[in-house]
Write an enzyme that holds these catalytic residues in place. Structure first.
Site, PDB file in Angstrom:
ATOM      1  N   THR A 184       0.826  -1.212   0.000  1.00 48.93           N
ATOM      2  CA  THR A 184       0.000   0.000   0.000  1.00 48.93           C
ATOM      3  C   THR A 184       0.856   1.255   0.000  1.00 48.93           C
ATOM      4  OG1 THR A 184      -1.682  -1.229   1.225  1.00 48.93           O
ATOM      5  CG2 THR A 184      -1.928   1.151   1.179  1.00 48.93           C
TER       6      THR A 184
ATOM      7  N   TYR B 143       4.962 -11.990   4.859  1.00 47.65           N
ATOM      8  CA  TYR B 143       3.807 -11.421   4.168  1.00 47.65           C
ATOM      9  C   TYR B 143       3.427 -12.373   3.042  1.00 47.65           C
ATOM     10  CZ  TYR B 143       1.153  -7.807   1.540  1.00 47.65           C
ATOM     11  OH  TYR B 143       0.196  -7.091   0.866  1.00 47.65           O
TER      12      TYR B 143
ATOM     13  N   LYS C 162       1.631 -11.941   8.057  1.00 50.37           N
ATOM     14  CA  LYS C 162       0.523 -11.135   7.535  1.00 50.37           C
ATOM     15  C   LYS C 162      -0.115 -11.981   6.439  1.00 50.37           C
ATOM     16  CE  LYS C 162      -0.773  -7.067   4.846  1.00 50.37           C
ATOM     17  NZ  LYS C 162      -0.312  -5.881   4.063  1.00 50.37           N
TER      18      LYS C 162
END
Length: 276
Positions: A47, A135, A163
């Site tokens: 992001t 991740y 994550k």
């Protein structure tokens, strides 16, 4: 607060028109996130437009966020790339810049074997003394972290969390039952079910604009108040849909933050374009 926090935000990276990093925007965004309940700031993740950030910019960004956050929140630095040597350098630079932990995405584009993924993650985890959050986002990387890989990597003393942006709850429950890895939901649409199944917290895009609500959701689940948790989650659905379900989440989130005057510009770097 855990070593990673619980209400983590996948921060956007404020930019000026033309693409330079915006220091005023960064200052205001960090203060906004802390004031609304974030206890973990993920810097330079997907992001945050990590593929467009140079190594120097990534380190400067971590340094700036650490300076502004102080001891009010954990700062996690996104250091994963498609190149192990570059990821190791970024990890060391993030540690030198004051990061509290590292976020390490599975190498993208190259599509390594699971043995290659393990070797990559171990190399980065060995590069510093910081705890590592893996991740797992196969929709972007092209390669998923297999359950056997996660179980193997959990043996590393510094690899302590995941994550999960894969969305396979059954798999997550399997890994949770067989390791001490802390799971963090990386899909805002599934925040409630992940928390209900034992996730330690969230790494949320929506928290950029509604961290107070994601904090309330976490607390409701921990209090065992499922009715309240359902109501909060349902209340967030329109915002989640607006940010994540059409266009580009990064551009949409920056547009909302700029509309609310939290950051001065909604600028993004190509190949992203600003939201209409």
């Amino acid at each position: 607060m855990t070593e990673f926090g619980t209400n983590l935000v996948a921060m956007v990276t404020p930019m000026q028109p033309g693409g330079a990093l915006s220091e005023p925007g960064l200052t205001r965004l960090v203060e906004h996130l802390l004031a609304t309940g974030c206890d973990g700031l993920v810097v330079g993740g997907t992001t945050g437009e990590s593929p467009t950030l140079s190594e120097a910019e990534s380190a400067d960004l971590v340094r700036a966020v650490v300076a502004r956050a102080g001891n009010r929140a954990r700062v996690l630095a996104g250091v994963g790339t498609h190149d192990t040597a570059s990821s190791v350098r970024r990890a060391r630079e993030a540690a030198a810049a004051g990061a509290d932990a590292l976020l390490l995405v599975c190498p993208y584009y190259s599509r390594p074997t699971q043995d290659g993924v393990i070797a990559h993650c171990v190399a980065v985890a060995d590069a510093t003394e910081l705890p590592v959050m893996l991740y797992d986002v196969p929709a972007r990387t092209g390669v998923a972290l297999a359950p056997s890989t996660l179980i193997a990597l959990a043996e590393h003393p510094r690899i302590r969390a995941v994550k999960d942006a894969k969305g396979d709850l059954a798999e997550a429950m399997t890994v949770l039952s067989r390791t001490s890895l802390a799971y963090y939901c990386g899909i805002d649409e599934l925040n409630l079910p992940y928390l209900a199944c034992g996730a330690a917290g969230l790494v949320s895009v929506v928290a950029n604009v509604a961290a107070d609500r994601t904090a309330e959701l976490i607390h409701a689940v921990r209090d065992g108040d499922l009715g309240r948790a359902r109501a909060i989650h349902a209340d967030l659905v329109p915002l989640t849909d607006r940010l994540l379900r059409s266009g580009t989440p990064t551009a949409n989130t920056k547009a909302v933050l700029a509309e609310r005057r939290i950051i001065p510009h909604a600028s993004v770097r190509l190949p992203l374009v600003e939201a209409s």
